[in-house]
Motif scaffolding. Structure first.
Motif, PDB file in Angstrom:
ATOM      1  N   THR A  76      16.209  39.081 -57.254  1.00 59.23           N
ATOM      2  CA  THR A  76      15.231  38.736 -55.942  1.00 59.23           C
ATOM      3  C   THR A  76      13.884  39.565 -56.358  1.00 59.23           C
ATOM      4  O   THR A  76      12.816  39.043 -56.108  1.00 59.23           O
ATOM      5  CB  THR A  76      15.857  39.598 -54.631  1.00 59.23           C
ATOM      6  OG1 THR A  76      17.052  38.910 -54.495  1.00 59.23           O
ATOM      7  CG2 THR A  76      14.546  39.353 -53.674  1.00 59.23           C
ATOM      8  N   CYS A  77      13.896  40.742 -56.721  1.00 61.06           N
ATOM      9  CA  CYS A  77      12.853  41.397 -57.343  1.00 61.06           C
ATOM     10  C   CYS A  77      11.858  40.835 -58.276  1.00 61.06           C
ATOM     11  O   CYS A  77      10.577  40.343 -58.248  1.00 61.06           O
ATOM     12  CB  CYS A  77      13.167  42.919 -57.611  1.00 61.06           C
ATOM     13  SG  CYS A  77      11.708  44.019 -58.137  1.00 61.06           S
TER      14      CYS A  77
ATOM     15  N   ALA B 172       7.526  36.896 -60.186  1.00 61.92           N
ATOM     16  CA  ALA B 172       7.278  35.804 -60.760  1.00 61.92           C
ATOM     17  C   ALA B 172       6.210  34.821 -60.226  1.00 61.92           C
ATOM     18  O   ALA B 172       5.675  33.900 -60.532  1.00 61.92           O
ATOM     19  CB  ALA B 172       8.622  35.158 -61.354  1.00 61.92           C
ATOM     20  N   LEU B 173       6.543  35.006 -58.701  1.00 60.76           N
ATOM     21  CA  LEU B 173       5.668  34.023 -57.798  1.00 60.76           C
ATOM     22  C   LEU B 173       4.604  34.502 -57.389  1.00 60.76           C
ATOM     23  O   LEU B 173       3.873  33.980 -56.485  1.00 60.76           O
ATOM     24  CB  LEU B 173       6.876  33.832 -56.602  1.00 60.76           C
ATOM     25  CG  LEU B 173       8.126  33.040 -56.647  1.00 60.76           C
ATOM     26  CD1 LEU B 173       8.975  32.788 -55.549  1.00 60.76           C
ATOM     27  CD2 LEU B 173       7.738  31.642 -57.146  1.00 60.76           C
ATOM     28  N   GLY B 174       4.041  35.696 -58.071  1.00 58.70           N
ATOM     29  CA  GLY B 174       2.806  36.131 -58.055  1.00 58.70           C
ATOM     30  C   GLY B 174       2.754  37.342 -56.856  1.00 58.70           C
ATOM     31  O   GLY B 174       1.584  37.399 -56.721  1.00 58.70           O
TER      32      GLY B 174
ATOM     33  N   GLU C 135       5.002  45.871 -54.568  1.00 61.27           N
ATOM     34  CA  GLU C 135       5.403  46.415 -53.207  1.00 61.27           C
ATOM     35  C   GLU C 135       6.330  45.452 -52.417  1.00 61.27           C
ATOM     36  O   GLU C 135       7.104  45.748 -52.104  1.00 61.27           O
ATOM     37  CB  GLU C 135       3.991  46.964 -52.419  1.00 61.27           C
ATOM     38  CG  GLU C 135       4.391  47.428 -51.217  1.00 61.27           C
ATOM     39  CD  GLU C 135       2.996  47.867 -50.424  1.00 61.27           C
ATOM     40  OE1 GLU C 135       3.232  47.978 -49.248  1.00 61.27           O
ATOM     41  OE2 GLU C 135       2.140  48.162 -50.930  1.00 61.27           O
ATOM     42  N   HIS C 136       5.594  44.013 -52.457  1.00 59.40           N
ATOM     43  CA  HIS C 136       6.415  43.289 -51.655  1.00 59.40           C
ATOM     44  C   HIS C 136       7.774  42.735 -52.303  1.00 59.40           C
ATOM     45  O   HIS C 136       8.813  42.431 -51.623  1.00 59.40           O
ATOM     46  CB  HIS C 136       5.829  41.856 -51.593  1.00 59.40           C
ATOM     47  CG  HIS C 136       4.548  42.134 -50.696  1.00 59.40           C
ATOM     48  ND1 HIS C 136       3.129  42.208 -51.142  1.00 59.40           N
ATOM     49  CD2 HIS C 136       4.300  41.929 -49.221  1.00 59.40           C
ATOM     50  CE1 HIS C 136       2.440  42.473 -49.782  1.00 59.40           C
ATOM     51  NE2 HIS C 136       3.210  42.235 -48.667  1.00 59.40           N
ATOM     52  N   ALA C 137       7.956  42.745 -53.754  1.00 63.47           N
ATOM     53  CA  ALA C 137       9.001  42.537 -54.257  1.00 63.47           C
ATOM     54  C   ALA C 137       9.910  43.675 -54.168  1.00 63.47           C
ATOM     55  O   ALA C 137      11.309  43.461 -54.090  1.00 63.47           O
ATOM     56  CB  ALA C 137       8.591  42.323 -56.124  1.00 63.47           C
ATOM     57  N   LEU C 138       9.575  44.891 -54.452  1.00 58.93           N
ATOM     58  CA  LEU C 138      10.602  45.839 -54.051  1.00 58.93           C
ATOM     59  C   LEU C 138      11.034  46.002 -52.509  1.00 58.93           C
ATOM     60  O   LEU C 138      12.326  46.229 -52.399  1.00 58.93           O
ATOM     61  CB  LEU C 138       9.898  47.290 -54.150  1.00 58.93           C
ATOM     62  CG  LEU C 138      10.584  48.707 -53.903  1.00 58.93           C
ATOM     63  CD1 LEU C 138      11.658  48.605 -55.099  1.00 58.93           C
ATOM     64  CD2 LEU C 138       9.857  50.006 -54.189  1.00 58.93           C
TER      65      LEU C 138
END
Length: 410
Positions: free
Chosen positions: A354-355, A360-362, A366-369
């Motif tokens: 998910t991270c 990868a989607l830009g 912070e949002h990925a974490l």
């Protein structure tokens, strides 16, 4: 017994340190891997393991050592005391929830204020001071549980909680160290602290629920008196029930419960055996009649010659029968255990994926974490692993309380 069959012995252990179905599956696998163990069944709700083993190939100390090597505690089960009978555990869990809730209240207040547009801000140092004891004192159980599980080469719910909350906590600490001014408003201390508080609140409710599932067993065991009035010559001696022997003469006065199975040698009385037979009317008893432990002597003095004591009494056998059914595993529970065994590693992999996908989607790190942490803390196998055994144990206990005995979990 056939000529080729070997005699086996039964062993019941009290297991400590299990937090989810992955734990019970790990303990069960460790037990079944011991040379000489014929079968092993671990019950998460009752915190016990029932083992059949070949005494010629292994002994109890080896079996206990296998559980400890898997990262859990094990001891011979005291049949007179249920491992989750002690109310102190519930009180300790409740106190921990109260302290955690008090610490996170300002953090939650700030979060709610922001969501409705009020300008209420805690300093970053206040947030750090509130979140740290929740993370490392109240949350210490998750770190110790994770360490034991990982040391044994397994993963459980503690690993998920420790990973998710530590990521949120240490990311926030990193922001403070890098730029304290810019960090204001971008910290995730409330996330890590609230998650730990909710999980320990769930554990508290779970412990209370576990106690509720064994109420029927405790009620049955409470029917047996703790002491008996044994007749030595012409003297009545108060004797602990465990010290009463077969063929002892026991005196039961009106209004007292019968402490052992036996046969009346003197006296006439009516006995209330409804706890055993369901019969609403007391039954008249006299010399030569059989009485059972737990029945109530109504109106006469009886002298009873003991025929069975302790775990050989009818009442004790009924308790053992109910416990045996509760500790078995229904087919649906075996399926749940197989899923739980691979659940945690799978969730950790999905969280990492998910991270990577969010990055990868830009999206920002912070949002990925946050997305990765969400996967870790939401996908907890507790509900999956606890729902089935808790429902079975509760149902069997309720049935026993109503006088319905179920012999086999199947």
């Amino acid at each position: 017994m056939s000529a080729n069959s070997k005699p086996t012995q039964d062993l019941t252990l009290s297991i400590g340190g299990m937090t989810c179905a992955a734990c019970s599956a790990r303990v069960e696998k460790s037990l079944n891997d011991v040379t000489g163990v014929v079968s092993a069944a671990v019950n998460l709700v009752l915190e016990r393991a029932d083992i059949k083993f070949d005494p010629g190939r292994t002994q109890a100390p080896n079996i206990i050592a296998a559980v400890k090597n898997a990262g859990y505690e094990a001891a011979l089960l005291n049949p007179d005391k249920h491992p989750i009978e002690d109310g102190d555990v519930v009180r300790r869990e409740g106190f921990a929830v109260f302290i955690a809730a008090a610490l996170i209240l300002p953090l939650i207040t700030q979060m709610i204020a922001h969501s409705v547009g009020f300008a209420f801000h805690l300093s970053i140092w206040t947030e750090l001071a509130l979140a740290t004891p929740v993370q490392f004192l109240l949350g210490a159980r998750f770190y110790s549980g994770s360490f034991r599980a990982l040391k044994a080469g397994a993963a459980n719910m503690d690993v998920l909680v420790a990973l998710g909350t530590s990521a949120a906590y240490f990311y926030s600490v990193t922001l403070i160290v890098r730029d304290p001014i810019a960090a204001a408003g971008h910290l995730y201390f409330e996330g890590s602290a609230v998650i730990i508080t909710l999980v320990i609140a769930g554990k508290w409710l779970e412990t209370r629920a576990k106690r509720g599932t064994t109420d029927a067993i405790r009620a049955l065991m409470a029917l047996r008196p703790e002491v008996a009035r044994v007749l030595r010559g012409s003297v009545e001696t108060q004797t602990p029930i465990k010290d009463v022997k077969v063929d002892d003469l026991v005196v039961i006065r009106p209004g007292e419960k019968i402490p052992t199975d036996g046969i009346i040698t003197q006296g006439q009385s009516a006995c209330d055996e409804s706890m055993m037979t369901g019969e609403s009317e007391p039954i008249d008893k006299g010399p030569g009649d059989r009485v059972i432990a737990g029945a109530l002597n109504i109106n006469g003095r009886l002298v009873v010659r003991t025929s069975a004591t302790g775990h050989d009494t009818t009442l004790a056998k009924i308790v053992a029968l109910v416990q045996s059914a509760q500790t078995g595993k229904a087919p649906v529970q075996r399926l749940v255990d197989r899923i739980s065994a691979v659940f945690v590693p799978g969730i950790v992999f999905i969280s990492a994926l998910t991270c990577i996908a969010w990055l990868a989607l830009g999206n920002s790190f912070e949002h990925a974490l946050v997305a990765a942490i969400s996967v870790l803390v939401i996908a907890c196998p507790c509900a999956l692993g606890l729902a089935t055994p808790t429902a079975l144990v509760a149902g069997l206990g309720a049935a026993a309380k109503a006088g319905i005995l179920i012999k086999d979990i199947e």
